[in-house]
Design an enzyme around this catalytic site. Structure first.
Site, short mmCIF file in Angstrom:
data_model
loop_
_atom_site.label_atom_id
_atom_site.label_comp_id
_atom_site.label_asym_id
_atom_site.label_seq_id
_atom_site.Cartn_x
_atom_site.Cartn_y
_atom_site.Cartn_z
N HIS A 267 48.93 -26.94 -10.61
CA HIS A 267 48.99 -28.10 -9.55
C HIS A 267 49.39 -27.85 -8.37
O HIS A 267 48.84 -28.24 -7.16
CB HIS A 267 49.80 -29.52 -10.39
CG HIS A 267 49.93 -30.54 -9.56
ND1 HIS A 267 49.14 -31.69 -9.45
CD2 HIS A 267 50.92 -30.96 -8.42
CE1 HIS A 267 49.36 -32.43 -8.48
NE2 HIS A 267 50.51 -32.01 -7.99
N GLU A 268 50.54 -27.07 -8.14
CA GLU A 268 51.04 -26.91 -7.16
C GLU A 268 50.22 -25.85 -6.20
O GLU A 268 50.22 -25.83 -4.90
CB GLU A 268 52.58 -26.06 -7.30
CG GLU A 268 53.64 -26.99 -7.88
CD GLU A 268 53.89 -28.42 -7.42
OE1 GLU A 268 53.54 -28.55 -5.95
OE2 GLU A 268 54.00 -29.27 -8.04
N HIS B 76 46.39 -27.07 1.60
CA HIS B 76 46.79 -26.69 2.69
C HIS B 76 46.09 -25.60 3.46
O HIS B 76 45.69 -25.93 4.79
CB HIS B 76 48.25 -26.27 2.67
CG HIS B 76 49.03 -25.99 3.84
ND1 HIS B 76 49.75 -24.94 4.13
CD2 HIS B 76 48.96 -26.49 5.35
CE1 HIS B 76 50.36 -24.80 5.29
NE2 HIS B 76 49.73 -26.02 5.95
#
Length: 230
Positions: A96-97, A104
């Site tokens: 997820h991270e 980004h």
């Protein structure tokens, strides 16, 4: 008071349930080792490298479930229970991270909007309440511009609400990316995918609850001010 409770209690109960569900789901799948024996730290580095994000650093953070991606420093921070354990839960949270890091890197529009409004949203979250109640106090003492101050607080708090709303597609998309990358890279087996997905779904519920809390609080303030204006 009855009106306030009607606006606040339901989303508060949902938030408490969401937090319990995250804690219980993470606790369950953090006890199940993943087949590859990869710690969260190793999995994060591997997934980032798979997406050509070698410039993104992986660091430890303090606290339980404090995992997050910092776009300003291009750093992925993992809590000790995720970074140091080779669990199924760690795979889901790490993916997820990494999903946020990919967002980004690819200039994902909702993330860009959320990052752009963060300074105002942070200000609104910290000072919106204060201005609203200060305005009401001044108005109750006969100061007419008290309502203007209260409305300014509502506007600031509204920015925090917008931030909370735009957070939903950002988080849901990161979880979708996580599921795809865990499958496509073969990092998680079919059985492990079920566990990792359960952790991601539980975490997503906390963002929904937070958004509902913020929206209902804003609506309550608006109703109070509309009544004051009458």
């Amino acid at each position: 008071m009855g009106l306030y409770l009607a606006f606040i209690i339901p989303p508060l109960l949902l938030m408490l349930y969401a937090q319990w569900r995250v804690s219980s789901t993470f606790g369950k799948y953090s006890k199940i080792a993943n087949d590859r024996g990869m710690t969260g730290l190793a999995a994060a580095r591997w997934l980032l490298d798979q997406h050509n994000l070698q410039e993104v650093r992986v660091e430890l953070s303090k606290g339980k479930l404090s995992d997050h991606y910092d776009p300003r420093g291009r750093v992925l921070r993992l809590s000790p229970d995720v970074a140091n354990k080779s669990s199924v839960a760690a795979l889901g949270i790490v993916a997820h991270e990494v999903g946020h890091a990919v967002q980004h890197a690819t200039a994902y529009t909702p993330l860009k909007i959320r990052n752009a409004i963060y300074p105002v949203a942070s200000l609104g979250s910290n000072f919106g309440f204060i201005l609203v109640f200060l305005g009401f106090i001044l108005y109750s003492f006969g100061t007419a511009f008290g309502l203007n101050i209260a409305w300014a607080g509502v506007a600031l708090f509204g920015a925090a609400v917008v931030f909370s709303v735009i957070t939903l597609p950002v988080e849901f998309n990161a979880s979708t990316r996580a599921r795809i990358m865990l499958r496509s890279t073969g990092l998680a087996s079919v059985t492990e995918m079920n566990g990792a997905s359960a952790v991601l779904s539980a975490a997503a519920l906390t963002y929904v609850a937070a958004m509902l809390q913020a929206v209902m609080q804003l609506l309550y303030f608006v109703m109070l001010l509309m009544g004051g204006r009458r």
